[in-house]
Enzyme design. Structure first.
Site, PDB file in Angstrom:
ATOM      1  N   GLY A  40      12.867   9.031   6.324  1.00 25.77           N
ATOM      2  CA  GLY A  40      12.005   7.856   6.289  1.00 25.77           C
ATOM      3  C   GLY A  40      12.823   6.608   6.022  1.00 25.77           C
ATOM      4  O   GLY A  40      13.674   6.595   5.128  1.00 25.77           O
ATOM      5  N   ARG A 330     -10.162  -2.499  -5.099  1.00 30.90           N
ATOM      6  CA  ARG A 330     -10.481  -2.022  -3.755  1.00 30.90           C
ATOM      7  C   ARG A 330     -11.533  -0.921  -3.736  1.00 30.90           C
ATOM      8  O   ARG A 330     -12.417  -0.911  -2.882  1.00 30.90           O
ATOM      9  CB  ARG A 330      -9.200  -1.530  -3.072  1.00 30.90           C
ATOM     10  CG  ARG A 330      -8.254  -2.653  -2.739  1.00 30.90           C
ATOM     11  CD  ARG A 330      -6.962  -2.132  -2.152  1.00 30.90           C
ATOM     12  NE  ARG A 330      -6.114  -3.251  -1.748  1.00 30.90           N
ATOM     13  CZ  ARG A 330      -4.910  -3.100  -1.225  1.00 30.90           C
ATOM     14  NH1 ARG A 330      -4.409  -1.887  -1.042  1.00 30.90           N
ATOM     15  NH2 ARG A 330      -4.197  -4.155  -0.883  1.00 30.90           N
TER      16      ARG A 330
END
Length: 638
Positions: A40, A330
């Site tokens: 990654g 959120r």
């Protein structure tokens, strides 16, 4: 079976310094003898690879994109948090620590979260030195804005491109080391399997996505920085390539998976406009600084938003959470939007959205000021919707976004497999049951730049005498045979349904039963449905093309195969946690006002899961959470 988080002794504010003071070192002459694999190349991976190579280790980095610059870190737009108190509004390391602990609904480790806040100031200085063009005030000072779940301004930003600009800084550091031959970078390569030798992570098997060739690579330590798995819901804010395969295959080799059901749904995505869509577009949470969220007071309203007078609008976040208003966290904001939509007050062609209105901010500050702050976001909105958000409200809707769960790691960010580290969104470490906005970029950078160089070195100090392994060792041979068997097995099914069909079907199952809200009955239905879908997948999947060539359908099939296993564990994790906390909202456990109801007596722990083999139930291994510096309290934003 007990988990050791390896939290250093001493007062909370001294733990990271204590660790650094006592960590074992590797002298420069020995570092060049040691190899590290980084999978990654987003913010966490690029920063770790560049930092470790700069120290003298030989790093081999892999990404499945054609350039490290295409990592999904670019999609985090709104900003990055740091406790520098530039606005003189009372911020501090402790306040940022407390906001993050509270924002995660008291389901994260104190020591990890405090380190995140403590290292935040260093990151801003580093990023500025790299040339990241943060927003500045007229006098030249760095500017800040607020994000959800806090009452201070600690978010540094580069308009609506913060993730992209931070990644460009990390990418430059990475490519400097590629040019210096400290890093060997393999683009268009996907990790297929982890290789464990004598109980330690010692390599990986990868597939060259351009040729189909299978390759073996060895190292003294392996770092997974492969991001999150919100794409399991199919419709999400994530790029199409985002997946769980690297961490899931490590899990099946012995790395525990922690809290997989804690997946964040972001409140400010563009709504789905049709069944043809494969992803949703994220609009930055920073817009909630100046935008006001509302729905009509009348259900099934057909009038245009500008034709609805102020007295007939419901600013439901301001009504329900007056202390935080439109900057409520959120998870709370997303559930509130879903509640209004489900009650029949949704807007838009499909009645699946709410309004985000900038008319008041434009009237008070002027259009130019709003354009300076969010211009590129407004441009993006116009290109996608053909609507001008300067003259009429945006339409937004909740969408799957961030994985708080991931591989279980200790304070050193090492998994339950020695030598295997997980950084950024690939681990579970810092956010608890809900992530506060602008902490994702922070965690990725802190893990890569400031934590991994110490903790990986501490581990490698015991590996100096270990030779580079022969790639013909039986463990590598067996791992490659396993990979080839999986690939050929998928190709040999020769059914009639594509992997996209299974991915869409799985995504709807999860949205319906393990999404913004969950129930025991729904989760049991989901588990049954996932098992039936998995059986059908291995009977009726169609994959065109061949194994030894570029084959995007084969790539997708492998990722969906993993998703079908991850999904069951997600639902199992949600089923066993009989409480509501953060993004995990069990309908059976809520207050009379409809808020999440935690059960600290029974569930104040991290759910770590141990793989037992194909077809066998995973074993839950709880890691108790101890709160010595904060008091467990009802999470209120009212």
């Amino acid at each position: 079976m007990e988990l050791n988080a390896k939290i250093p002794p001493g007062p909370l504010k001294d733990k990271w310094n204590y660790y650094k003071d006592h960590a074992k070192l590797v002298n420069p002459a020995n570092r060049k003898k040691l190899d590290v694999i980084v999978v990654g190349t987003g913010l966490a991976g690029s920063s770790a690879a560049a930092s470790l190579a700069e120290m003298g280790y030989h790093v081999t980095a892999f990404c499945f994109q054609d350039s490290a610059r295409r990592a999904h870190s670019v999609a985090a737009q709104g900003g990055v948090n740091a406790a520098k108190n530039y606005k003189n509004d009372g911020d501090s390391v402790y306040r940022m620590f407390y906001d993050t602990i509270k924002g995660g609904d008291f389901r994260s480790r104190e020591a990890n979260v405090y380190r995140l806040a403590e290292c935040s100031a260093q990151l801003i200085d580093q990023a500025v030195a790299q040339g990241v063009p943060f927003g500045r005030e007229y006098g030249g000072y760095l500017n800040n804005r607020s994000f959800g779940g806090v009452q201070v301004s600690r978010t540094f930003y580069a308009r609506g491109q913060t993730g992209q600009q931070l990644l460009l800084g990390a990418y430059q550091a990475l490519m400097r080391q590629v040019a210096a031959k400290g890093v060997t970078l393999h683009t268009r390569h996907e990790m297929m399997e982890l290789v464990v030798v004598d109980g330690k992570a010692r390599g990986i098997i990868v597939r060259n996505l351009d040729t189909g060739e299978i390759e073996r690579h060895t190292a003294h330590a392996v770092i997974l920085a492969t991001g999150g798995f919100g794409k399991i819901y199919y419709l999400s804010t994530l790029a199409m390539g985002c997946n769980a395969s690297a961490i899931w295959r490590a899990h099946k080799k012995g790395a525990f998976m922690a809290c997989p059901s804690w997946t964040q749904v972001h409140p400010t995505s563009l709504p789905q406009s049709g069944s043809y869509q494969s992803k949703l577009t994220l609009m930055s949470e920073s817009l909630r600084n100046d935008g006001r969220i509302w729905v009509p007071l009348k259900a099934a309203e057909e009038r245009a938003p500008n034709d609805i007078p102020e007295a007939e609008r419901d600013y439901y976040l301001e009504r329900r959470y007056p202390a935080f208003g439109n900057l409520a966290p959120r998870d709370i904001s997303s559930r509130a939007a879903k509640e209004r939509i489900d009650a029949g007050f949704g807007v838009g062609p499909q009645k699946n959205a709410v309004y985000l209105d900038f008319s008041k901010a434009i009237k008070e500050q002027g259009k130019q000021k709003i354009k300076e702050k969010y211009g590129n976001l407004f441009d993006m909105y116009r290109k996608i919707t053909a609507s001008d958000a300067y003259t009429e409200p945006m339409m937004i809707s909740p969408a799957a976004h961030f994985s708080m769960g991931g591989l279980w790691v200790d304070y050193e960010l090492m998994t339950t497999i020695p030598g295997l580290f997980a950084l950024g969104e690939a681990n579970f470490a810092d956010h608890g049951a809900n992530r506060l906005g602008a902490n994702s970029l922070l965690q990725a950078c802190v893990d890569g730049y400031f934590v991994a160089p110490y903790t990986v070195s501490n581990y490698l100090s015991g590996e100096i005498k270990e030779p580079r392994l022969d790639l013909e060792r039986q463990e590598f041979v067996d791992a490659e045979v396993s990979v080839r068997a999986q690939l050929s097995g998928l190709l040999e099914i020769k059914g009639s349904k594509t992997s996209d069909h299974y991915h869409k079907t799985l995504g709807k199952l999860l949205y319906d039963y393990c999404g913004l809200s969950r129930s025991r009955e729904g989760l049991l239905k989901a588990i049954t449905g996932i098992r039936e879908l998995r059986n059908d997948f291995y009977s009726n999947l169609k994959v065109s093309g061949e194994e030894d060539e570029m084959n995007g359908e084969l790539e997708k099939a492998g990722r969906v195969a993993d998703y079908l296993e991850v999904a069951e564990l997600m639902c199992q994790d949600a089923l066993t946690r009989e409480e509501s906390c953060g993004a995990h909202f069990r309908e059976e456990y809520q207050s009379p006002e409809g808020e999440a109801l935690r059960n600290d007596e029974k569930f104040c722990f991290v759910s770590a899961w141990a793989y037992q083999g194909a077809g066998k139930e995973e074993v839950l291994v709880p890691e108790p959470l101890k709160f010595e510096n904060v008091e467990l309290a009802v999470r209120s934003y009212k």
